[in-house]
Write a protein that holds these residues in place. Structure first.
Motif, short mmCIF file in Angstrom:
data_model
loop_
_atom_site.label_atom_id
_atom_site.label_comp_id
_atom_site.label_asym_id
_atom_site.label_seq_id
_atom_site.Cartn_x
_atom_site.Cartn_y
_atom_site.Cartn_z
N ARG A 117 0.83 -1.22 0.00
CA ARG A 117 0.00 0.00 0.00
C ARG A 117 0.86 1.26 0.00
O ARG A 117 0.59 2.21 -0.72
N PRO A 203 -17.61 0.53 -5.08
CA PRO A 203 -16.36 1.09 -4.54
C PRO A 203 -15.15 0.27 -5.02
O PRO A 203 -15.25 -0.94 -5.18
N PRO A 205 -10.88 0.12 -4.20
CA PRO A 205 -9.86 0.73 -3.33
C PRO A 205 -8.77 1.46 -4.13
O PRO A 205 -8.46 1.07 -5.25
N GLY A 206 -8.23 2.52 -3.53
CA GLY A 206 -7.14 3.26 -4.16
C GLY A 206 -6.02 2.37 -4.67
O GLY A 206 -5.58 2.52 -5.81
N ARG A 212 -5.75 -7.34 -4.13
CA ARG A 212 -6.46 -8.59 -4.44
C ARG A 212 -5.55 -9.60 -5.15
O ARG A 212 -5.93 -10.75 -5.35
N TRP A 246 -23.28 -4.62 -3.20
CA TRP A 246 -22.49 -3.44 -2.86
C TRP A 246 -21.07 -3.51 -3.44
O TRP A 246 -20.57 -2.57 -4.02
N GLN A 247 -20.43 -4.67 -3.25
CA GLN A 247 -19.06 -4.82 -3.77
C GLN A 247 -18.82 -6.27 -4.13
O GLN A 247 -19.17 -7.17 -3.37
N ALA A 281 -19.55 -0.31 5.32
CA ALA A 281 -18.28 -1.04 5.16
C ALA A 281 -17.64 -1.47 6.49
O ALA A 281 -16.59 -2.10 6.50
N LYS A 318 -18.15 -9.93 7.38
CA LYS A 318 -17.25 -9.05 8.14
C LYS A 318 -17.99 -8.63 9.39
O LYS A 318 -19.06 -8.01 9.25
N THR A 322 -12.35 -9.24 6.64
CA THR A 322 -12.55 -7.89 6.12
C THR A 322 -13.12 -8.05 4.71
O THR A 322 -13.18 -9.17 4.20
N ILE A 323 -13.54 -6.95 4.10
CA ILE A 323 -14.08 -7.06 2.74
C ILE A 323 -12.95 -7.45 1.79
O ILE A 323 -13.06 -8.42 1.04
N GLU A 324 -11.86 -6.71 1.81
CA GLU A 324 -10.69 -7.07 1.00
C GLU A 324 -9.92 -8.18 1.71
O GLU A 324 -10.08 -8.40 2.90
P1 XMP Z 1 -12.09 -3.70 4.44
O1 XMP Z 1 -11.23 -4.61 3.63
O2 XMP Z 1 -11.31 -2.94 5.47
O3 XMP Z 1 -12.65 -2.63 3.41
O4 XMP Z 1 -13.28 -4.40 5.06
C1 XMP Z 1 -13.68 -1.71 3.67
C2 XMP Z 1 -13.87 -0.88 2.41
O5 XMP Z 1 -12.73 -0.07 2.17
C3 XMP Z 1 -12.14 -0.40 0.92
N1 XMP Z 1 -10.68 -0.42 1.10
C4 XMP Z 1 -9.84 0.53 0.68
N2 XMP Z 1 -10.06 1.67 0.01
N3 XMP Z 1 -7.76 2.13 0.03
C5 XMP Z 1 -9.01 2.46 -0.32
O6 XMP Z 1 -9.18 3.50 -0.96
C6 XMP Z 1 -7.45 1.00 0.71
O7 XMP Z 1 -6.30 0.71 0.99
C7 XMP Z 1 -8.56 0.16 1.05
N4 XMP Z 1 -8.65 -1.01 1.71
C8 XMP Z 1 -9.96 -1.35 1.73
C9 XMP Z 1 -12.68 -1.77 0.55
O8 XMP Z 1 -12.67 -1.98 -0.86
C10 XMP Z 1 -14.06 -1.71 1.14
O9 XMP Z 1 -14.96 -1.05 0.28
#
Ligand code: XMP
Length: 326
Positions: A117, A203, A205-206, A212, A246-247, A281, A318, A322-324
């Motif tokens: 990241r 959504p 992620p950045g 993934r 949602w995702q 989320a 979750k 986590t989602i990711e």
């Molecule tokens: P997690 O994995 O924490 O994700 O359950 C919750 C939401 O946040 C998004 N996500 C990110 N978005 N940078 C982002 O901009 C990141 O590093 C990042 N990590 C998780 C994820 O897709 C979900 O919608």
């Protein structure tokens, strides 16, 4: 609108008429703020930066300098869509930077998720700065800050990290969406003529597909991830799930298993399907995908995507997952 507080009597934008009133006000305000100066914008193709771009193109046309950095971790067709919509259709002044090699070289062999990241975020700031220095007369930086960003953080989008730009680069901020909620931003985007695919997208992620493609990212596994994700998205869209879930995405881990393909033994990666619903989320539940569709998606992925011989379904809500995956 200079305040960072949404006035209590501010009308919630739900209709195109209300959105048009907002757009007209903002165009006047942006012209007044910016005059004949140039405005820089990091255009990721996400909802917020896309709506800011469309609004600024209407307000100041070629004075807006958009920079789209393809970090090589975009989904299939995403950078192409940014170029198509903004350069070809809206005639934006758009610089496209294909930084794929630069990112993947930096990420080679890096397994730790937080380090991945940091590399992705840090490299973005460096590339954006390099591009920013090429423009002359830029005094403003536009950002897709929206009201939840202001409520939840310090008001600055992490991936548009102004604080990360060097001290000798001073910009005044242009943040036309800063008092809007996400649903309002979508109505404004739609009214500005952006495609639904862009305005109502899930959504992302950045760090993109980087979170993934588990462990150390390799080009071939990243490609397998991109292709399997594209099949999942295509099938969800065709089967009415795209607007409902949602995702949803695939994950490709860095281990292989034995299989049989075309009558021969194969040793390839699995693709994992994840499809979740959530409000904020913080917690998430699993979407129940019809089995017939799962069979169809599985069949497409294992036959169409090189390097994948199994498809798995992640049933974990979750918490505990986590989602990711990273
Ligand atoms: P997690 O994995 O924490 O994700 O359950 C919750 C939401 O946040 C998004 N996500 C990110 N978005 N940078 C982002 O901009 C990141 O590093 C990042 N990590 C998780 C994820 O897709 C979900 O919608």
């Amino acid at each position: 609108m200079n305040s960072n507080k949404r006035p209590e009597n501010m009308v919630r934008i739900t209709t195109k008429e209300q959105a048009q009133t907002f757009i007209d006000q903002q165009i006047a305000e942006i012209r007044r703020q910016v005059g004949d100066k140039k405005v820089l914008l990091a255009l990721s193709g996400g909802v917020d930066s896309s709506v800011v771009a469309a609004l600024l193109i209407k307000a100041i046309g070629q004075q807006l300098c958009c920079v789209h950095v393809n970090h090589g971790l975009m989904r299939k067709g995403e950078s192409e869509q940014v170029i198509q919509v903004f350069r070809n259709e809206m005639h934006a002044n758009l610089t496209y930077v294909d930084a794929t090699d630069r990112y993947l070289d930096k990420l080679a062999g890096v397994t730790d998720p937080e380090t991945k990241r940091k590399i992705i975020g840090g490299e973005f700031i460096r590339i954006f700065e390099e591009e920013a220095r090429k423009f002359e007369g830029v005094e403003f930086l536009a950002q897709g800050t929206i009201y939840p960003d202001i409520l939840e953080s310090d008001g600055v989008k992490a991936h548009h990290n102004v604080g990360g730009l060097p001290e000798d680069m001073h910009f005044q901020l242009v943040e036309p969406l800063k008092l809007l909620f996400k649903d309002e931003v979508r109505v404004v985007g739609s009214t500005l003529g952006l495609p639904d695919e862009m305005v109502y997208r899930q959504p992302f992620p950045g760090p993109g597909l980087g979170v993934r493609c588990l462990g150390a990212i390799t080009r071939d596994r990243l490609e397998a991830l991109r292709e399997s994700d594209a099949i999942l998205r295509e099938e969800f869209a065709k089967n009415g799930l795209a607007g409902k879930v949602w995702q949803y995405f695939t994950v490709v881990p860095d281990f292989k298993s034995t299989g049989v393909k075309n009558g021969k033994r194969s040793f390839e990666w699995p693709a994992i399907i994840r499809a979740v619903n959530t409000v904020d989320a913080m917690t998430a539940t699993i979407e129940e995908i019809p089995y017939a569709l799962l069979h169809h998606i599985t069949n497409r992925i294992v036959t169409e995507v090189p390097g994948i011989n199994r498809v798995l379904l992640d049933l974990t809500p979750k918490p505990t997952g986590t989602i990711e995956w990273e």
